[in-house]
Design an enzyme around this catalytic site. Structure first.
Site, PDB file in Angstrom:
ATOM      1  N   CYS A  42      -5.314 -26.523  47.426  1.00 18.83           N
ATOM      2  CA  CYS A  42      -6.170 -27.470  46.711  1.00 18.83           C
ATOM      3  C   CYS A  42      -5.621 -27.750  45.321  1.00 18.83           C
ATOM      4  CB  CYS A  42      -7.571 -26.899  46.506  1.00 18.83           C
ATOM      5  SG  CYS A  42      -8.341 -26.287  47.964  1.00 18.83           S
ATOM      6  N   ASP A  43      -5.248 -26.696  44.632  1.00 23.38           N
ATOM      7  CA  ASP A  43      -5.051 -26.801  43.194  1.00 23.38           C
ATOM      8  C   ASP A  43      -3.608 -26.651  42.728  1.00 23.38           C
ATOM      9  OD1 ASP A  43      -7.777 -27.116  43.213  1.00 23.38           O
ATOM     10  OD2 ASP A  43      -8.186 -25.019  42.771  1.00 23.38           O
ATOM     11  N   CYS A  75      -7.435 -21.222  46.084  1.00 21.44           N
ATOM     12  CA  CYS A  75      -6.953 -22.194  47.063  1.00 21.44           C
ATOM     13  C   CYS A  75      -5.713 -22.905  46.558  1.00 21.44           C
ATOM     14  CB  CYS A  75      -8.050 -23.200  47.385  1.00 21.44           C
ATOM     15  SG  CYS A  75      -7.535 -24.447  48.587  1.00 21.44           S
TER      16      CYS A  75
END
Lengths: 323, 108
Positions: A138-139, A135
């Protein structure tokens, strides 16, 4: 005491399931939805969605799914934030369990979607959450001004690479072939970006690093040579597998695990299917939503027909022609 | 619906609310732009509502990057269980509640 039998249970809460919920709720079927821990489905892992009609300037994936969810709730969908652990499709009403909690329904809509696939390397598993991720939205944040690797060759790989190029110092797409299968517009955008590089014909052998990702060792499938690309993170975008473990042995699945469907109908009468769990071709938010609508209408008609046959044969004709 | 029992953790109150707490503290490191963080939010809320023995807090890594950095967090949602000032259990990524509780040792 046996649980109250619901008219429709919907399993899964991506665009397919939530659209089925909107239609089923508006048809007064009082749907019960098990949204699972992955509510919203794959769109929750994306940023900007540019191809969902009705949003000329694009829309954020999670925002779009929140709107879907609000709409389903507005018409009375009851949403349970749990994962279904077992189903029994062998007799009607069908059985659905969350651990020991039992639920019953006359019809079921399966919209469990698909999950990101991993490479299957030991080093990938041990470094997940320490630089290995599926992701980017997200990261990516944690790797500002650092080099990163994206593995894959489809639209989601291009999208992740372009997103990460805004954050990192350099993004290398590692792809096992010498051409991408992504759409032309996404490939053009990726190749035109100065920070995006491509390692063609490369297969990831190992994620290198102790406690955190330091590089990605890649073998060239043509020359056989290996090199280690320095990277602080590796994002895997190599496709998806349908989430059908729950139904194995009870529903006809194809060799890759997709639910075999004729329209929205499955091999079990009264069990309908929608979205990526049955779609190996299109896999779009809009096709998932469309198929969710189809599944809900099919379920509604099937329920009406069944009840009409049991009670009043004469009502069948008008029910089948109405909406 | 968000639980009223979830405490907002910040750089300023981290020491007092988490590290100096007499009770175990579950901290959900999240960010607005992180879809899977929203995915597990209802689970975190449910744990907060059901577990009297735990303090449950959420820390926005975007607003408070220093704490995430201190613990070397590079993947969210990151849920950490703190006991006596130490990070004793952790879980990274969205997962079903039973798996999350197993990873955090809350199923015992």
């Amino acid at each position: 005491m046996p649980p109250k039998t619901r008219k429709v249970i919907i399993i899964g809460s991506g665009p397919a399931g939530l659209t089925a919920a909107v239609y089923a709720a508006r048809a007064n079927l009082e749907p019960l939805m098990f949204e699972g821990y992955g509510w919203g489905g794959q769109l929750m892992l994306t940023t900007e969605v540019e191809n969902y009609p009705g949003f000329p300037m694009g829309v954020m994936g999670p925002e779009l799914m929140q709107a879907f969810r609000d709409q389903a709730e507005r018409f009375g969908t009851e949403i349970v934030p749990a994962d279904v652990t077992r189903v029994d499709l062998s007799s009607r009403p069908f059985g659905v369990w969350v651990d020991d909690e039992e639920y019953r329904a006359e019809a079921i809509v399966i919209s469990t979607g698909a999950s990101a696939r991993w490479l299957g390397l030991e080093s990938e598993t041990s470094l997940r959450g320490h630089g290995v991720s599926s992701c980017a939205t997200c990261d990516g944040f944690f790797f500002r001004d650092k080099p990163m690797v994206v593995v894959g060759g489809g639209d989601s790989a291009m999208e992740e690479a372009l997103y990460l190029a805004r954050i990192g110092s350099k993004v290398t797409i590692v792809h096992r072939r010498d051409a991408f299968r992504a759409s032309k517009i996404m490939v053009d955008r990726a190749l035109a970006n100065d920070r995006v590089h491509v390692r063609w014909n490369g297969v990831v052998e190992e994620v290198v690093g102790d406690g955190r990702v330091e590089g990605v060792r890649v073998r060239d499938v043509v020359t056989g040579e290996t090199e280690t690309i320095p990277a602080a993170a590796m994002f895997v975008a190599i496709g998806h597998t349908p989430n059908t473990e729950l139904f194995r042995g009870q529903l006809e699945l194809d060799p890759d695990g997709y639910v075999v469907a004729d329209g929205s109908r499955t091999s079990v009468e009264g069990v309908f299917v929608a979205g990526d769990v049955q779609d190996r071709l299109y896999k779009q938010a809009i096709t998932a939503a469309g198929s969710g609508c189809i599944a809900a209408i099919d379920a509604e008609r099937w329920l009406e027909l069944g009840q009409a046959l049991e009670t009043d044969q004469a009502r069948t004709a008008s029910a089948a022609t109405g909406n | 619906m968000a639980s009223t029992k979830v405490v907002e953790i910040t750089t300023d109150n981290f020491q007092g609310t988490v590290l100096d707490s007499e009770h175990p503290v579950l901290v959900d490191f999240w960010a607005e732009w992180c879809g899977p963080c929203h995915m597990i939010a209802p689970i975190i809320d449910a744990i907060a509502d059901e577990r009297e023995d735990l303090i449950v807090g959420k820390l926005d890594v975007d607003a408070h990057p220093a704490i995430a950095q201190r613990y070397g967090i590079t993947g969210i949602p990151f849920v950490g269980l703190f006991r006596d000032g130490n990070l004793v259990k952790k879980s990274v990524g969205a997962m079903p509640r039973p798996a999350l509780e197993r990873a955090l040792g809350l199923d015992e």
